[in-house]
Design a protein around this motif. Structure first.
Motif, short mmCIF file in Angstrom:
data_model
loop_
_atom_site.label_atom_id
_atom_site.label_comp_id
_atom_site.label_asym_id
_atom_site.label_seq_id
_atom_site.Cartn_x
_atom_site.Cartn_y
_atom_site.Cartn_z
N ILE A 1 36.09 34.19 37.58
CA ILE A 1 35.72 35.48 38.14
C ILE A 1 37.01 36.26 38.36
CG2 ILE A 1 34.69 36.70 40.09
CD1 ILE A 1 32.97 34.14 40.57
N LEU A 2 37.06 37.48 37.85
CA LEU A 2 38.18 38.39 38.04
C LEU A 2 37.69 39.54 38.89
CD1 LEU A 2 39.26 38.52 34.31
CD2 LEU A 2 40.31 37.14 36.09
N SER A 3 38.31 39.78 40.02
CA SER A 3 37.82 40.82 40.92
C SER A 3 38.91 41.77 41.38
CB SER A 3 37.16 40.20 42.15
OG SER A 3 36.73 41.22 43.04
N PRO B 1 31.75 27.45 44.33
CA PRO B 1 33.05 26.86 44.68
C PRO B 1 33.78 26.24 43.49
CG PRO B 1 31.25 25.54 45.57
CD PRO B 1 30.64 26.78 44.99
N ASP B 2 33.05 25.98 42.41
CA ASP B 2 33.64 25.38 41.21
C ASP B 2 34.34 26.40 40.31
OD1 ASP B 2 30.96 26.43 40.86
OD2 ASP B 2 30.97 25.59 38.85
N VAL B 3 34.21 27.69 40.62
CA VAL B 3 34.72 28.73 39.74
C VAL B 3 35.92 29.43 40.40
CG1 VAL B 3 34.18 30.87 38.51
CG2 VAL B 3 32.43 29.09 38.75
N PRO B 4 37.08 29.42 39.76
CA PRO B 4 38.22 30.11 40.34
C PRO B 4 38.02 31.62 40.33
CG PRO B 4 38.80 29.20 38.20
CD PRO B 4 37.41 28.75 38.51
N VAL B 5 38.56 32.27 41.35
CA VAL B 5 38.51 33.72 41.46
C VAL B 5 39.94 34.24 41.45
CG1 VAL B 5 37.76 35.71 42.84
CG2 VAL B 5 36.40 33.59 42.86
N ILE B 6 40.21 35.13 40.52
CA ILE B 6 41.52 35.77 40.43
C ILE B 6 41.36 37.20 40.93
CG2 ILE B 6 43.34 36.60 38.89
CD1 ILE B 6 42.80 34.18 37.12
N MET B 7 42.19 37.56 41.90
CA MET B 7 42.13 38.90 42.47
C MET B 7 43.10 39.81 41.72
SD MET B 7 39.86 38.19 44.66
CE MET B 7 39.71 39.82 45.39
N ILE B 8 42.67 41.07 41.52
CA ILE B 8 43.46 42.05 40.79
C ILE B 8 43.59 43.30 41.65
CG2 ILE B 8 43.57 43.47 38.71
CD1 ILE B 8 41.75 41.35 37.37
N THR B 9 44.79 43.84 41.72
CA THR B 9 45.00 45.05 42.51
C THR B 9 46.16 45.86 41.97
OG1 THR B 9 45.27 45.93 44.75
CG2 THR B 9 46.53 43.96 44.19
N ALA B 10 46.13 47.14 42.27
CA ALA B 10 47.26 48.01 41.95
C ALA B 10 48.28 47.99 43.07
CB ALA B 10 46.76 49.44 41.72
#
Length: 129
Positions: free
Chosen positions: A57-59, A80-89
């Motif tokens: 998941i990319l958020s 919980p098994d899926v990594p989440v990558i946070m994206i920001t400016a």
């Protein structure tokens, strides 16, 4: 079914950019991408794709309604098994610290380093192979 990556961003042009950057992978069926324009829509998608192989998941962080930082623990609870990558400016250290404390797997600054993102996707694809 193809491995799935969920991209959450309130900017519609993000979908065009990601589809262009990963055009060959998407056409060949190496993985699929689903796009949600809000955190609320993303939570619905997560619930609907429960039987699929959601690998990442990319958020975005700054979104109206529910921010990415508010979405992060909900996504982690649902999958919980899926990594989440946070994206920001806005890559300030406080935001990064909060994201990592809430369980983000990584933190990317816009403009996105697509080489680093591709490496993360490749790692996730090896895990499901």
């Amino acid at each position: 079914m193809n491995p799935l990556i969920l991209v959450v961003d309130d900017e519609p042009d993000v979908e065009v950019l990601f589809r262009q950057r990963f055009r060959r992978d998407l056409r060949s069926g190496r993985f699929a991408m689903e796009f949600a324009l809000s955190a609320h829509a993303a939570l619905r998608v997560i619930g609907e794709v429960e039987g699929t192989t959601l690998i990442l998941i990319l958020s975005d962080i700054n979104m109206p309604g529910m921010s990415g930082l508010e979405f992060l623990p909900k996504a982690r609870e649902a999958r919980p098994d899926v990594p989440v990558i946070m994206i920001t400016a806005y890559g300030d250290s406080e935001t990064r610290r909060t994201a990592m404390e809430e369980g983000a797997a990584a933190f990317l600054i816009k403009p996105i380093d697509f080489s680093a993102l591709r490496a993360e996707i490749e790692t996730r694809l090896r895990w499901v192979a």
